[in-house]
Design an enzyme around this catalytic site. Structure first.
Site, PDB file in Angstrom:
ATOM      1  N   ASP A  67      23.893  27.761  16.383  1.00  0.00           N
ATOM      2  CA  ASP A  67      24.351  26.819  17.392  1.00  0.00           C
ATOM      3  C   ASP A  67      23.185  26.541  18.339  1.00  0.00           C
ATOM      4  OD1 ASP A  67      25.612  25.625  19.662  1.00  0.00           O
ATOM      5  OD2 ASP A  67      27.516  26.533  19.040  1.00  0.00           O
ATOM      6  N   THR A 108      26.386  20.778  24.127  1.00  0.00           N
ATOM      7  CA  THR A 108      25.566  20.590  22.910  1.00  0.00           C
ATOM      8  C   THR A 108      24.456  19.566  23.137  1.00  0.00           C
ATOM      9  OG1 THR A 108      27.161  21.317  21.259  1.00  0.00           O
ATOM     10  CG2 THR A 108      25.631  19.612  20.571  1.00  0.00           C
ATOM     11  N   THR A 137      20.623   7.111  20.507  1.00  0.00           N
ATOM     12  CA  THR A 137      21.533   6.008  20.241  1.00  0.00           C
ATOM     13  C   THR A 137      21.268   4.819  21.154  1.00  0.00           C
ATOM     14  OG1 THR A 137      23.864   5.397  20.441  1.00  0.00           O
ATOM     15  CG2 THR A 137      23.141   7.212  21.800  1.00  0.00           C
ATOM     16  N   ASP A 138      21.686   3.646  20.703  1.00  0.00           N
ATOM     17  CA  ASP A 138      21.578   2.452  21.567  1.00  0.00           C
ATOM     18  C   ASP A 138      22.589   2.501  22.718  1.00  0.00           C
ATOM     19  OD1 ASP A 138      23.909   2.019  20.091  1.00  0.00           O
ATOM     20  OD2 ASP A 138      23.336   0.032  19.360  1.00  0.00           O
ATOM     21  N   GLU A 139      23.576   3.423  22.630  1.00  0.00           N
ATOM     22  CA  GLU A 139      24.618   3.458  23.667  1.00  0.00           C
ATOM     23  C   GLU A 139      24.067   3.869  25.028  1.00  0.00           C
ATOM     24  OE1 GLU A 139      28.417   4.990  22.682  1.00  0.00           O
ATOM     25  OE2 GLU A 139      28.307   4.314  20.614  1.00  0.00           O
ATOM     26  N   TYR A 162      29.763  10.656  26.105  1.00  0.00           N
ATOM     27  CA  TYR A 162      28.843  10.766  24.966  1.00  0.00           C
ATOM     28  C   TYR A 162      27.493  10.142  25.300  1.00  0.00           C
ATOM     29  CZ  TYR A 162      26.471   9.340  20.670  1.00  0.00           C
ATOM     30  OH  TYR A 162      25.511   9.097  19.716  1.00  0.00           O
ATOM     31  N   LYS A 166      23.743  11.843  25.834  1.00  0.00           N
ATOM     32  CA  LYS A 166      22.586  11.467  25.006  1.00  0.00           C
ATOM     33  C   LYS A 166      21.455  10.940  25.907  1.00  0.00           C
ATOM     34  CE  LYS A 166      22.119  11.418  21.082  1.00  0.00           C
ATOM     35  NZ  LYS A 166      21.661  12.461  20.109  1.00  0.00           N
ATOM     36  N   LYS A 201      35.029   7.739  12.287  1.00  0.00           N
ATOM     37  CA  LYS A 201      34.280   6.564  12.708  1.00  0.00           C
ATOM     38  C   LYS A 201      34.839   5.339  12.002  1.00  0.00           C
ATOM     39  CE  LYS A 201      31.614   9.444  14.942  1.00  0.00           C
ATOM     40  NZ  LYS A 201      30.531  10.195  14.361  1.00  0.00           N
ATOM     41  N   ARG A 226      29.232  -4.742  17.305  1.00  0.00           N
ATOM     42  CA  ARG A 226      28.306  -3.652  16.985  1.00  0.00           C
ATOM     43  C   ARG A 226      27.262  -4.182  16.011  1.00  0.00           C
ATOM     44  NH1 ARG A 226      30.520  -2.149  20.821  1.00  0.00           N
ATOM     45  NH2 ARG A 226      31.586  -0.178  21.249  1.00  0.00           N
TER      46      ARG A 226
HETATM   47  P1  NAD Z   1      27.773  13.873  12.963  1.00  0.00           P
HETATM   48  O1  NAD Z   1      28.808  14.139  14.010  1.00  0.00           O
HETATM   49  O2  NAD Z   1      28.170  13.360  11.648  1.00  0.00           O
HETATM   50  O3  NAD Z   1      26.944  15.225  12.693  1.00  0.00           O
HETATM   51  C1  NAD Z   1      26.525  16.074  13.727  1.00  0.00           C
HETATM   52  C2  NAD Z   1      25.995  17.366  13.101  1.00  0.00           C
HETATM   53  O4  NAD Z   1      25.531  18.202  14.181  1.00  0.00           O
HETATM   54  C3  NAD Z   1      27.058  18.166  12.351  1.00  0.00           C
HETATM   55  O5  NAD Z   1      26.521  18.680  11.156  1.00  0.00           O
HETATM   56  C4  NAD Z   1      27.413  19.301  13.303  1.00  0.00           C
HETATM   57  O6  NAD Z   1      27.853  20.471  12.656  1.00  0.00           O
HETATM   58  C5  NAD Z   1      26.072  19.505  14.027  1.00  0.00           C
HETATM   59  N1  NAD Z   1      26.265  20.100  15.353  1.00  0.00           N
HETATM   60  C6  NAD Z   1      27.099  19.675  16.335  1.00  0.00           C
HETATM   61  N2  NAD Z   1      27.016  20.488  17.399  1.00  0.00           N
HETATM   62  C7  NAD Z   1      26.094  21.440  17.090  1.00  0.00           C
HETATM   63  C8  NAD Z   1      25.549  22.564  17.780  1.00  0.00           C
HETATM   64  N3  NAD Z   1      25.988  22.884  19.003  1.00  0.00           N
HETATM   65  N4  NAD Z   1      24.601  23.308  17.180  1.00  0.00           N
HETATM   66  C9  NAD Z   1      24.169  22.998  15.929  1.00  0.00           C
HETATM   67  N5  NAD Z   1      24.662  21.960  15.212  1.00  0.00           N
HETATM   68  C10 NAD Z   1      25.600  21.191  15.789  1.00  0.00           C
HETATM   69  O7  NAD Z   1      26.716  12.937  13.685  1.00  0.00           O
HETATM   70  P2  NAD Z   1      25.858  11.736  13.083  1.00  0.00           P
HETATM   71  O8  NAD Z   1      26.661  10.499  13.111  1.00  0.00           O
HETATM   72  O9  NAD Z   1      25.215  12.172  11.828  1.00  0.00           O
HETATM   73  O10 NAD Z   1      24.747  11.587  14.214  1.00  0.00           O
HETATM   74  C11 NAD Z   1      23.551  12.347  14.165  1.00  0.00           C
HETATM   75  C12 NAD Z   1      22.677  11.998  15.375  1.00  0.00           C
HETATM   76  O11 NAD Z   1      22.372  10.613  15.347  1.00  0.00           O
HETATM   77  C13 NAD Z   1      23.348  12.270  16.720  1.00  0.00           C
HETATM   78  O12 NAD Z   1      22.374  12.774  17.594  1.00  0.00           O
HETATM   79  C14 NAD Z   1      23.816  10.894  17.180  1.00  0.00           C
HETATM   80  O13 NAD Z   1      23.842  10.818  18.583  1.00  0.00           O
HETATM   81  C15 NAD Z   1      22.728  10.014  16.593  1.00  0.00           C
HETATM   82  N6  NAD Z   1      23.130   8.614  16.278  1.00  0.00           N
HETATM   83  C16 NAD Z   1      24.247   8.391  15.515  1.00  0.00           C
HETATM   84  C17 NAD Z   1      24.562   7.071  15.185  1.00  0.00           C
HETATM   85  C18 NAD Z   1      25.766   6.751  14.324  1.00  0.00           C
HETATM   86  O14 NAD Z   1      26.089   5.579  14.157  1.00  0.00           O
HETATM   87  N7  NAD Z   1      26.437   7.731  13.736  1.00  0.00           N
HETATM   88  C19 NAD Z   1      23.774   6.013  15.658  1.00  0.00           C
HETATM   89  C20 NAD Z   1      22.661   6.305  16.450  1.00  0.00           C
HETATM   90  C21 NAD Z   1      22.331   7.620  16.738  1.00  0.00           C
HETATM   91  O1  DAU Z   2      25.868   2.600  18.566  1.00  0.00           O
HETATM   92  C1  DAU Z   2      25.575   3.839  18.015  1.00  0.00           C
HETATM   93  C2  DAU Z   2      26.785   4.739  18.067  1.00  0.00           C
HETATM   94  O2  DAU Z   2      27.684   4.256  17.080  1.00  0.00           O
HETATM   95  C3  DAU Z   2      26.476   6.199  17.834  1.00  0.00           C
HETATM   96  O3  DAU Z   2      25.655   6.662  18.867  1.00  0.00           O
HETATM   97  C4  DAU Z   2      27.757   7.044  17.775  1.00  0.00           C
HETATM   98  O4  DAU Z   2      27.447   8.372  17.444  1.00  0.00           O
HETATM   99  C5  DAU Z   2      28.654   6.447  16.712  1.00  0.00           C
HETATM  100  O5  DAU Z   2      29.884   7.145  16.698  1.00  0.00           O
HETATM  101  C6  DAU Z   2      28.896   4.964  16.969  1.00  0.00           C
HETATM  102  O6  DAU Z   2      29.670   4.784  18.175  1.00  0.00           O
HETATM  103  P1  DAU Z   2      30.861   3.704  18.246  1.00  0.00           P
HETATM  104  O7  DAU Z   2      31.786   4.089  19.325  1.00  0.00           O
HETATM  105  O8  DAU Z   2      30.299   2.315  18.264  1.00  0.00           O
HETATM  106  O9  DAU Z   2      31.493   3.956  16.781  1.00  0.00           O
HETATM  107  P2  DAU Z   2      32.997   4.017  16.252  1.00  0.00           P
HETATM  108  O10 DAU Z   2      32.917   4.035  14.772  1.00  0.00           O
HETATM  109  O11 DAU Z   2      33.781   5.081  16.935  1.00  0.00           O
HETATM  110  O12 DAU Z   2      33.583   2.614  16.709  1.00  0.00           O
HETATM  111  C7  DAU Z   2      32.978   1.384  16.311  1.00  0.00           C
HETATM  112  C8  DAU Z   2      33.750   0.257  16.992  1.00  0.00           C
HETATM  113  O13 DAU Z   2      35.056   0.200  16.431  1.00  0.00           O
HETATM  114  C9  DAU Z   2      33.958   0.468  18.490  1.00  0.00           C
HETATM  115  O14 DAU Z   2      33.931  -0.801  19.130  1.00  0.00           O
HETATM  116  C10 DAU Z   2      35.356   1.071  18.582  1.00  0.00           C
HETATM  117  C11 DAU Z   2      36.068   0.420  17.427  1.00  0.00           C
HETATM  118  N1  DAU Z   2      37.134   1.208  16.788  1.00  0.00           N
HETATM  119  C12 DAU Z   2      36.816   2.474  16.376  1.00  0.00           C
HETATM  120  C13 DAU Z   2      37.777   3.256  15.748  1.00  0.00           C
HETATM  121  C14 DAU Z   2      37.436   4.654  15.299  1.00  0.00           C
HETATM  122  C15 DAU Z   2      38.380   0.677  16.567  1.00  0.00           C
HETATM  123  O15 DAU Z   2      38.660  -0.478  16.938  1.00  0.00           O
HETATM  124  N2  DAU Z   2      39.329   1.436  15.948  1.00  0.00           N
HETATM  125  C16 DAU Z   2      39.078   2.723  15.546  1.00  0.00           C
HETATM  126  O16 DAU Z   2      39.989   3.393  15.007  1.00  0.00           O
END
Ligand code: NAD
Ligand code: DAU
Length: 356
Positions: A67, A108, A137-139, A162, A166, A201, A226
Site C-alpha cells: 500500500d 492514497t 488527469t485533466d480534471e 478526486y 490529484k 466507469k 468528455r
Molecule cells: P484504477 O482505479 O483502475 O486502478 C487503480 C490501481 O491502483 C488499482 O490497481 C488499485 O489496486 C491501485 N491502488 C489504489 N490505491 C492504492 C494504494 N493505496 N496503494 C497501492 N495501490 C493502490 O485506475 P485507472 O483508471 O487505471 O487510473 C490510473 C491512474 O491514471 C490514476 O492515477 C488516475 O488518476 C489516472 N487517470 C485515469 C484516467 C481514466 O480515464 N481512467 C484518465 C486520466 C488519468
Molecule cells: O477525465 C479523466 C477522468 O476520467 C479520470 O481522471 C478519472 O479517473 C476517470 O474515472 C474519468 O472520470 P469521469 O468522471 O469523467 O468518468 P466516468 O466514467 O465516471 O463518467 C464519465 C461521464 O459519464 C461523466 O460525465 C459522468 C457520466 N456518467 C457516468 C456514469 C458512471 C453517467 O452519466 N452515468 C454513469 O453511470
C-alpha cells in the site's frame, strides 16, 4: 533519450497500469524489469496480468503487494528492487466514490504520492539518470464552457474530492522537482477507455448493463462532454514522455475526440446491438435519466499540441475502431466482469445506486 533498467509501476493491477505493463513488456526499446507495486484494492486485479506473470514472472516481471500509504513498505520495495524509474498510476480514481467517501482519496492520492516521493528522494539522492513520472488527469483543470480547451498553462481549479486530491499530488511532484531537484515529469490525460477498465466507469458500465438488460443511468441531462482516448494511446504517450520528455515539464494528453455523454451512449448502443445481436430499440428503452452527480463538471477538452510538437506523439487508434474493439473485449470477458463486479463492488453499488 532516457533508458531504464528497472521500472517501478504503481497501480499496475488496475485498468491503465495493467495495460501499461503489457505495452512496456512488448516493446523493443525496453529490455529491463518491471516491478508492479499494488495494494489490490477493489479496482486492482492480479488476473489482469496473469499471462505476463506466467511468461515473465521472476525474470522481467515482479509483483509487490503493498500500500503506497505505508512508507516502510514502499521503502522496502525500493530497497529490494532498486528502480531507476517510477511511473505512478496508483490512485483512487472514481469520482462518484470520492463524493461518497473522500477519505481514501486524500490518503492514497496525496499521502501515497508523498511517500513515493520521499522514498525516491532518499534512494536516488542527487542522481540525474532516474525519473519519477506522475500520471494525472485533466480534471485538475476544472470544467470548461462550450469553447476552449485545457493546456499545460491552464490554472488548476479542481472541483471534486478526486480531482482536488490529484491536483495536490501533482503539486507535490512539482515541488519535489523544484526544491530537491528530483527528475520528474507529469502527464494530465483525458477520459480513457479500453480493455480491463473497471465496470463502474461509463463505457464498461453501460456495455455490461446492456448485456444484462439493466437500466442505463444517464446523470442529469447527459449533455456533459468528455474527450475520449484509447488506453493504448495514453500509454504510448506516457512512455514517450518517460523516454524523451523534459524533466520538470508537464504534458497534456488527449484524444481530440469530444463526445456528449448521450451521444456516446447512442453510439455504444449501436455497437453492442451489432456485436451482440441485440435489438437496438430495446437497448434504447433502457436509457434512464437519473439524479445528476453533485458538482458534475460540464466539459473537458485537451489541447495536446505540446506533446505533438515537442515529442511527435500522434493518436494511433480511431475512436470507431477503439470503441468496437472494446465492446468485443467485454463481450469476450463476461467471466472477468462477473468476478470483478462481485463482492465489495456489488455491495457498494447496491448501497449507493439504490438511492438514485
Ligand atoms: P484504477 O482505479 O483502475 O486502478 C487503480 C490501481 O491502483 C488499482 O490497481 C488499485 O489496486 C491501485 N491502488 C489504489 N490505491 C492504492 C494504494 N493505496 N496503494 C497501492 N495501490 C493502490 O485506475 P485507472 O483508471 O487505471 O487510473 C490510473 C491512474 O491514471 C490514476 O492515477 C488516475 O488518476 C489516472 N487517470 C485515469 C484516467 C481514466 O480515464 N481512467 C484518465 C486520466 C488519468
Ligand atoms: O477525465 C479523466 C477522468 O476520467 C479520470 O481522471 C478519472 O479517473 C476517470 O474515472 C474519468 O472520470 P469521469 O468522471 O469523467 O468518468 P466516468 O466514467 O465516471 O463518467 C464519465 C461521464 O459519464 C461523466 O460525465 C459522468 C457520466 N456518467 C457516468 C456514469 C458512471 C453517467 O452519466 N452515468 C454513469 O453511470
Amino acid at each position: 533519450m532516457r533508458s531504464f533498467k528497472t521500472i517501478l509501476v504503481t497501480g499496475g493491477s488496475g485498468f491503465i497500469g495493467s495495460n501499461f505493463i503489457r505495452y512496456l513488456l512488448g516493446r523493443e526499446d525496453f529490455q529491463g524489469r518491471v516491478v508492479n507495486l499494488d495494494a489490490l484494492t477493489y479496482a486492482g486485479n492480479p488476473e489482469n496480468l496473469a499471462d505476463i506473470e506466467a511468461s515473465l514472472g521472476g525474470s522481467r516481471y515482479f509483483f509487490e503487494k503493498a500500500d503506497i500509504r505505508d512508507l516502510a513498505a514502499v521503502q522496502a520495495a525500493f530497497e529490494r528492487h532498486k528502480p531507476d524509474a517510477i511511473v505512478h498510476f496508483a490512485a483512487e480514481s472514481h469520482v462518484d466514490r470520492s463524493i461518497l467517501g473522500p477519505a481514501d482519496f486524500v490518503t492514497t492520492n496525496l499521502m501515497g504520492t508523498f511517500n513515493l516521493l520521499e522514498a525516491a528522494r532518499a534512494a536516488w539522492k542527487d542522481r540525474s539518470d532516474v525519473l519519477f513520472h506522475h500520471v494525472s488527469t485533466d480534471e485538475v483543470f476544472g470544467s470548461l464552457g462550450e469553447g476552449g480547451s485545457f493546456s499545460e498553462e491552464t490554472p488548476y481549479d479542481p472541483r471534486s474530492p478526486y480531482s482536488a486530491s490529484k491536483a495536490g499530488s501533482d503539486q507535490l511532484v512539482r515541488a519535489y522537482g523544484h526544491t530537491y531537484g528530483l527528475p520528474a515529469t507529469i502527464s494530465n490525460c483525458s477520459n480513457n477507455y479500453g480493455p480491463y477498465q473497471f465496470p463502474e466507469k461509463l463505457v464498461p458500465l453501460m456495455i455490461l448493463n446492456m448485456l444484462e438488460g439493466k437500466s442505463l443511468p444517464v446523470y442529469g441531462d447527459g449533455k456533459q462532454v468528455r474527450d475520449w482516448i484509447h488506453v493504448e494511446d495514453h500509454n504510448a504517450a506516457v512512455w514517450l514522455v518517460m523516454r524523451e520528455g523534459r524533466a520538470g515539464r508537464t504534458y497534456c494528453i488527449g484524444g481530440e475526440n469530444e463526445w456528449e455523454n448521450v451521444r456516446l451512449l447512442g453510439r455504444l448502443i449501436e455497437l453492442v446491438a451489432e456485436e451482440a445481436g441485440l435489438d437496438p430499440e430495446k437497448l434504447r428503452s433502457l436509457v434512464t435519466h437519473v439524479k445528476d452527480r453533485p458538482g458534475h463538471d460540464r466539459r473537458y477538452a485537451i489541447d495536446c499540441s505540446r506533446l505533438k510538437s515537442e515529442l511527435g506523439w500522434e493518436r494511433a487508434m480511431s475512436f470507431d475502431e477503439g470503441l468496437r474493439s472494446t465492446v468485443r473485449w467485454y463481450l469476450g470477458h463476461r467471466d472477468w466482469c462477473e468476478r470483478v463486479r462481485s463482492g465489495e463492488y456489488r455491495s457498494w453499488m447496491d448501497k449507493n445506486y439504490a438511492r438514485r
